[in-house]
Motif scaffolding. Structure first.
Motif, short mmCIF file in Angstrom:
data_model
loop_
_atom_site.label_atom_id
_atom_site.label_comp_id
_atom_site.label_asym_id
_atom_site.label_seq_id
_atom_site.Cartn_x
_atom_site.Cartn_y
_atom_site.Cartn_z
N ALA A 65 9.23 6.80 -9.92
CA ALA A 65 8.94 6.21 -8.72
C ALA A 65 8.21 4.78 -8.56
O ALA A 65 8.42 4.03 -7.57
CB ALA A 65 7.42 7.00 -8.13
N LEU A 66 7.96 4.48 -9.88
CA LEU A 66 7.62 3.13 -10.26
C LEU A 66 9.29 2.15 -10.14
O LEU A 66 8.88 0.90 -9.41
CB LEU A 66 7.01 2.88 -11.43
CG LEU A 66 6.51 1.53 -11.94
CD1 LEU A 66 5.79 0.81 -11.19
CD2 LEU A 66 6.11 1.52 -13.54
N ARG A 67 10.07 2.81 -10.52
CA ARG A 67 11.50 2.17 -10.46
C ARG A 67 11.79 1.97 -8.78
O ARG A 67 12.30 0.92 -8.67
CB ARG A 67 12.53 3.00 -11.07
CG ARG A 67 13.85 2.43 -11.11
CD ARG A 67 14.12 1.04 -11.81
NE ARG A 67 15.49 0.48 -11.66
CZ ARG A 67 15.70 -0.13 -10.81
NH1 ARG A 67 15.16 -0.30 -9.30
NH2 ARG A 67 17.26 -0.63 -10.83
N ALA A 68 11.36 2.85 -8.11
CA ALA A 68 11.87 2.84 -6.71
C ALA A 68 10.99 1.71 -5.97
O ALA A 68 11.38 1.15 -5.07
CB ALA A 68 11.50 4.05 -6.07
N ALA A 69 9.60 1.82 -6.59
CA ALA A 69 8.65 0.79 -5.82
C ALA A 69 8.79 -0.51 -6.39
O ALA A 69 8.69 -1.67 -5.51
CB ALA A 69 7.42 1.34 -5.94
N ALA A 70 9.25 -0.77 -7.55
CA ALA A 70 9.08 -2.33 -8.19
C ALA A 70 10.20 -2.82 -8.57
O ALA A 70 10.54 -3.72 -9.02
CB ALA A 70 8.10 -2.15 -9.11
N GLY A 71 11.47 -1.85 -8.37
CA GLY A 71 12.89 -2.34 -8.81
C GLY A 71 12.83 -2.59 -10.30
O GLY A 71 12.06 -1.91 -11.13
N ARG A 72 13.55 -3.86 -10.69
CA ARG A 72 13.44 -4.12 -12.15
C ARG A 72 12.15 -4.38 -12.53
O ARG A 72 11.95 -4.33 -13.80
CB ARG A 72 14.55 -5.23 -12.31
CG ARG A 72 15.98 -4.99 -11.90
CD ARG A 72 16.90 -6.19 -12.25
NE ARG A 72 18.21 -5.82 -11.95
CZ ARG A 72 19.20 -6.49 -11.84
NH1 ARG A 72 19.03 -7.92 -12.54
NH2 ARG A 72 20.28 -6.11 -11.75
N THR B 205 0.79 -1.27 -0.14
CA THR B 205 -0.05 -0.11 -0.01
C THR B 205 0.85 1.20 0.14
O THR B 205 0.61 2.31 -0.75
CB THR B 205 -0.93 -0.02 1.32
OG1 THR B 205 -1.80 -1.11 1.24
CG2 THR B 205 -1.78 1.30 1.32
N GLY B 206 1.97 1.40 0.79
CA GLY B 206 2.78 2.59 0.74
C GLY B 206 3.58 2.66 -0.41
O GLY B 206 3.62 3.82 -0.84
N ARG B 207 4.15 1.60 -1.22
CA ARG B 207 4.72 1.85 -2.51
C ARG B 207 3.56 2.45 -3.50
O ARG B 207 3.85 3.20 -4.33
CB ARG B 207 5.11 0.52 -2.66
CG ARG B 207 6.41 0.10 -1.92
CD ARG B 207 7.31 -0.94 -2.53
NE ARG B 207 8.47 -1.09 -1.54
CZ ARG B 207 9.42 -1.94 -2.09
NH1 ARG B 207 9.16 -2.84 -2.98
NH2 ARG B 207 10.54 -1.99 -1.14
N TRP B 208 2.27 1.75 -3.40
CA TRP B 208 1.25 2.24 -4.64
C TRP B 208 1.22 3.73 -4.27
O TRP B 208 0.90 4.60 -4.96
CB TRP B 208 0.12 1.57 -4.24
CG TRP B 208 -0.13 0.27 -5.11
CD1 TRP B 208 -0.29 -1.06 -4.75
CD2 TRP B 208 0.04 0.27 -6.68
NE1 TRP B 208 -0.30 -1.75 -5.82
CE2 TRP B 208 0.00 -0.83 -6.97
CE3 TRP B 208 0.33 1.46 -7.52
CZ2 TRP B 208 0.13 -1.31 -8.30
CZ3 TRP B 208 0.29 0.87 -8.82
CH2 TRP B 208 0.06 -0.66 -9.46
N ALA B 209 1.16 4.14 -2.87
CA ALA B 209 0.66 5.65 -2.43
C ALA B 209 1.90 6.57 -3.10
O ALA B 209 1.53 7.43 -3.63
CB ALA B 209 0.63 5.56 -1.17
N MET B 210 3.15 5.87 -2.91
CA MET B 210 4.25 6.97 -3.55
C MET B 210 4.23 6.75 -5.09
O MET B 210 4.45 7.87 -5.70
CB MET B 210 5.62 5.95 -3.43
CG MET B 210 6.83 6.36 -3.94
SD MET B 210 8.44 5.86 -3.41
CE MET B 210 8.14 4.44 -4.12
#
Length: 242
Positions: free
Chosen positions: A64-71, A21-26
């Motif tokens: 932000a997606l790169r930070a949240a999901a990595g590769r 949830t936190g990563r989706w918020a980011m």
């Protein structure tokens, strides 16, 4: 020989495949920030700085997606195939038909607001026009990101968190993300709520279909840029004949 494995909607499964949830918020917050950058860095005069806003509109959500999901961020952009291209192109007449039919009703009722981009495009000259049209490419990719990322977030919410079956989750996320896309155009269409929800959002529903079929942002981007650039070409052709 078996064909390639069908693509799945990314980021909607349980962690570590999905996003917390936190990563989706980011990620969603970065979509808001990218849209704000686009709005604040006006493109009205078509100069070189006109590209800054559209580029930030794309880069901020992707970072932000790169930070949240990595590769895993690349799952949004699988290698394009002919099927992706065809799905994108075939969605264009559907988008024109649906939005045109609804817009005709609004025009007949005398309540339609005109997109100011057409008038601006005609007024620009030479390289200003070239830069303006070039700037729409990253802007339209950014519009895909701020539609597809919220769609996936809503899909994860309905399917993973609420336990709704996948198909109704997709339908609900599809409709809601299109409505949000329409609402983002309120200032463009003189705050005409009915128009953005019944014309722009309906067009967005059609433009998202290629993504639903292919799970590739490239496909919906092809539909979007083909639609908008075709309209630009018609506007310029009409101005030249006039």
């Amino acid at each position: 020989m078996a064909g390639p494995a069908p693509r799945d909607f990314p980021y909607i499964r349980a962690t570590p495949e999905g996003l917390s949830t936190g990563r989706w918020a980011m990620v969603l917050g970065s979509c808001v920030a990218g849209f704000a950058a686009l709005m604040l860095l006006a493109r009205a005069h078509g100069g070189p700085m006109a590209l800054v806003g559209p580029v930030l509109f794309v880069v901020m959500p992707l970072l932000a997606l790169r930070a949240a999901a990595g590769r895993g961020w690349t799952a949004l952009f699988p290698r394009p195939t002919l099927a992706d291209v065809l799905a994108g192109l075939l969605a264009v007449p559907l988008a024109l038909l649906l939005s045109g039919a609804v817009a005709l009703v609004f025009t007949t009722a005398g309540t339609v607001a005109v997109n100011p981009v057409a008038g601006l495009l005609v007024r620009l000259d030479g390289w200003e026009r070239v830069l303006f049209i070039a700037g729409t490419a990253p802007q339209l990719l950014g519009e895909e990101l701020i539609t597809i990322l919220p769609f996936l977030a809503l899909l994860a919410l309905f399917h993973r968190r609420f336990g709704l079956a996948l198909r109704p989750s997709v339908v609900a996320a599809w409709i809601l993300s299109a409505a949000v896309f329409g609402l983002l155009h309120l200032s463009t269409y003189c705050w005409n709520l009915a128009q953005v929800l019944l014309v722009i959002a309906v067009s967005r529903l059609a433009l998202t279909i290629p993504y639903l079929l292919t799970r590739s942002v490239w496909s919906s981007f092809i539909a979007h840029i083909t639609l908008d650039w075709s309209i630009f070409a018609l506007v310029l052709l009409g101005a030249a004949r006039g």
